[in-house]
Design a protein around this motif. Structure first.
Motif, PDB file in Angstrom:
ATOM      1  N   GLU A 150      -6.789  -3.071  -1.241  1.00 17.73           N
ATOM      2  CA  GLU A 150      -6.656  -3.247   0.202  1.00 17.73           C
ATOM      3  C   GLU A 150      -7.557  -2.278   0.957  1.00 17.73           C
ATOM      4  OE1 GLU A 150      -3.371  -3.135   3.793  1.00 17.73           O
ATOM      5  OE2 GLU A 150      -2.733  -2.637   1.771  1.00 17.73           O
ATOM      6  N   PHE A 200      -1.465  -8.294  -0.022  1.00 22.24           N
ATOM      7  CA  PHE A 200      -1.057  -6.901  -0.125  1.00 22.24           C
ATOM      8  C   PHE A 200       0.260  -6.579   0.567  1.00 22.24           C
ATOM      9  CE2 PHE A 200      -5.799  -6.768  -0.268  1.00 22.24           C
ATOM     10  CZ  PHE A 200      -5.914  -6.419  -1.602  1.00 22.24           C
ATOM     11  N   HIS A 201       0.564  -7.295   1.639  1.00 20.98           N
ATOM     12  CA  HIS A 201       1.770  -6.983   2.415  1.00 20.98           C
ATOM     13  C   HIS A 201       2.907  -7.953   2.159  1.00 20.98           C
ATOM     14  CE1 HIS A 201      -0.431  -3.912   4.527  1.00 20.98           C
ATOM     15  NE2 HIS A 201      -1.388  -4.778   4.769  1.00 20.98           N
ATOM     16  N   VAL A 209      -5.366 -10.417   3.480  1.00 17.27           N
ATOM     17  CA  VAL A 209      -4.787  -9.091   3.226  1.00 17.27           C
ATOM     18  C   VAL A 209      -3.277  -9.130   3.416  1.00 17.27           C
ATOM     19  CG1 VAL A 209      -4.677  -6.713   4.107  1.00 17.27           C
ATOM     20  CG2 VAL A 209      -6.898  -7.811   3.723  1.00 17.27           C
TER      21      VAL A 209
END
Length: 125
Positions: free
Chosen positions: A85, A119-120, A115
């Motif tokens: 990230e 990643f989240h 992203v």
């Protein structure tokens, strides 16, 4: 992108489902340059090539990823390493002439969506 990797990576599979449910046109020419040309002409879009154990990365950092990443970033877009990230593909040190990696590049909003999913885990509820 690499659709085979969506079977091995639930976050990537969810991202593809997000694109489908939001009526994105998922194009795949089999060549990175025509897809990037399309993004640059439209001023928006995203190109992903996510790898997995079964579907390894194909694009070489030195010859494909970094040069196209530079063009995208100079045009106002964004790039990110598939699993780091906030790391631009231009910040990856070249360690081997045949070094390959997965990536996402394109318009800033679309890369930010990538992203968020990868990643989240914003898709998970």
């Amino acid at each position: 992108g690499n659709l085979r990797a969506s079977n091995d990576n639930p976050a990537y599979g969810a991202l593809i489902q997000h694109w489908i449910s939001n009526r994105y046109t998922l194009r795949y020419t089999g060549g990175m340059v025509p897809d990037i040309y399309h993004i640059l002409c439209k001023g928006k879009g995203v190109f992903t090539n996510v790898s997995s154990d079964v579907a390894p990365a194909k694009l070489r950092l030195l010859y494909e990823v970094a040069p196209i990443g530079l063009i995208i970033e100079l045009a106002g877009g964004k790039t990110v390493h598939e699993s780091r990230e906030g790391v631009s593909v231009l910040d990856i040190a070249i360690e081997d002439l045949d070094q390959r990696l997965g990536l996402c590049l394109g318009s800033t909003d679309e890369v930010d969506t990538y992203v968020n999913f990868m990643f989240h885990k914003e898709h998970a509820a």
